[in-house]
Design an enzyme around this catalytic site. Structure first.
Site, PDB file in Angstrom:
ATOM      1  N   GLU A  69       0.847  -1.186   0.000  1.00  0.00           N
ATOM      2  CA  GLU A  69       0.000   0.000   0.000  1.00  0.00           C
ATOM      3  C   GLU A  69       0.886   1.240   0.000  1.00  0.00           C
ATOM      4  OE1 GLU A  69      -2.518   2.616  -0.449  1.00  0.00           O
ATOM      5  OE2 GLU A  69      -3.395   0.606  -0.300  1.00  0.00           O
ATOM      6  N   ASP A  96       6.066   1.966  -4.606  1.00  0.00           N
ATOM      7  CA  ASP A  96       5.297   2.233  -5.813  1.00  0.00           C
ATOM      8  C   ASP A  96       5.264   0.979  -6.680  1.00  0.00           C
ATOM      9  OD1 ASP A  96       4.569   3.121  -8.526  1.00  0.00           O
ATOM     10  OD2 ASP A  96       4.738   5.135  -7.682  1.00  0.00           O
ATOM     11  N   ASP A 118      -7.410   2.194  -8.233  1.00  0.00           N
ATOM     12  CA  ASP A 118      -7.764   3.525  -8.729  1.00  0.00           C
ATOM     13  C   ASP A 118      -8.091   3.432 -10.218  1.00  0.00           C
ATOM     14  OD1 ASP A 118      -7.813   6.209  -9.579  1.00  0.00           O
ATOM     15  OD2 ASP A 118      -6.371   6.791  -8.038  1.00  0.00           O
ATOM     16  N   ASP A 154     -15.809  -2.466  -8.634  1.00  0.00           N
ATOM     17  CA  ASP A 154     -17.225  -2.172  -8.885  1.00  0.00           C
ATOM     18  C   ASP A 154     -17.369  -1.193 -10.039  1.00  0.00           C
ATOM     19  OD1 ASP A 154     -16.239   0.126  -7.492  1.00  0.00           O
ATOM     20  OD2 ASP A 154     -18.313   0.693  -7.081  1.00  0.00           O
ATOM     21  N   TYR A 196     -13.850  -1.782   0.622  1.00  0.00           N
ATOM     22  CA  TYR A 196     -14.616  -1.176  -0.468  1.00  0.00           C
ATOM     23  C   TYR A 196     -15.677  -2.135  -0.997  1.00  0.00           C
ATOM     24  CZ  TYR A 196     -11.589   2.929  -0.987  1.00  0.00           C
ATOM     25  OH  TYR A 196     -10.925   4.100  -0.778  1.00  0.00           O
ATOM     26  N   GLU A 197     -15.341  -3.402  -1.077  1.00  0.00           N
ATOM     27  CA  GLU A 197     -16.294  -4.386  -1.602  1.00  0.00           C
ATOM     28  C   GLU A 197     -17.533  -4.458  -0.722  1.00  0.00           C
ATOM     29  OE1 GLU A 197     -16.362  -9.111  -2.916  1.00  0.00           O
ATOM     30  OE2 GLU A 197     -14.489  -8.131  -2.304  1.00  0.00           O
TER      31      GLU A 197
END
Length: 215
Positions: A69, A96, A118, A154, A196-197
């Protein structure tokens, strides 16, 4: 939206040293030695607050997990969550994703997970998408033959783009995909949700998933 800078990050990261890797490039080609075994090595790029990585490591103790992350505010929350109950087969790291070849040796990784990456919606930013052909080329340099890539989102536009990139990529086989993961009996088996899911599915957004194999 950028996450607010967390206070006392250096102190907080130091307190999570048991679950962190601070110099990942020094472990290139030696990640399994870090875990003290020869188990498969799975990599999550963009682990957020760590729910998926922790859940997977708990379910699969015979697999070594590296959770990456770049956003330090999210990473410290993931590390602190794991520090409460450290898992011997999970480590968190920040770098990165463009530097993957500097962190992992050829064929060192068995599987890569991309979860709710993203979307970089503007066309001029397409090469930054983690499912772009530029990034697929990077994955090829670290995945073993027959290694796999799994992608969940999503964002239908990003998913359509990702399917096309994969279909047009030489050296890859698209093995499965769905536009409604939670109603797909096969692909939903063993699914571990990210933060997020859970959020998006709770408001009715269907979750898309793609699986591919590096030939």
């Amino acid at each position: 939206m950028r996450m607010r800078k967390k206070k006392n990050l250096d102190v907080r990261f130091a307190a999570c040293a048991d679950v962190m890797v601070f110099e990942p490039k020094q472990l290139r080609g030696k990640w399994r030695a870090l875990f003290g075994n020869d188990n498969p090595l799975h990599l999550e790029i963009g682990c957020g607050k760590g729910r998926f990585a922790i859940g997977m490591a708990e379910l699969h103790p015979d697999v070594n997990f590296i959770a990456v992350e770049r956003e330090e505010g999210a990473l410290i929350m993931a590390a602190e969550r794991c520090e409460e109950h450290p898992l011997p087969n999970l480590r968190f790291v920040s770098f990165d994703a463009a530097e993957l070849r500097e962190v992992f040796a050829p064929a060192e990784v068995d599987r890569i997970y991309l979860n709710f990456s993203d979307p970089w919606p503007k066309d001029r930013h397409a090469k930054r998408r983690l499912t772009s052909h530029e990034f697929l080329a990077r994955y090829e340099k670290i995945l073993k033959k027959d290694g796999t890539l799994e992608f969940k989102t999503d964002n239908k536009d990003l998913f359509d783009y990702s399917l096309e990139e994969m279909k047009n990529a030489e050296g890859w086989e698209l093995t499965a995909f769905t536009y409604d993961l939670h109603h797909d009996v096969v692909l939903s088996e063993g699914n571990v949700m990210t933060e997020y899911e859970e959020k998006f599915s709770s408001i009715g957004n269907p979750i898309c998933k793609m699986e591919a194999r590096f030939l």
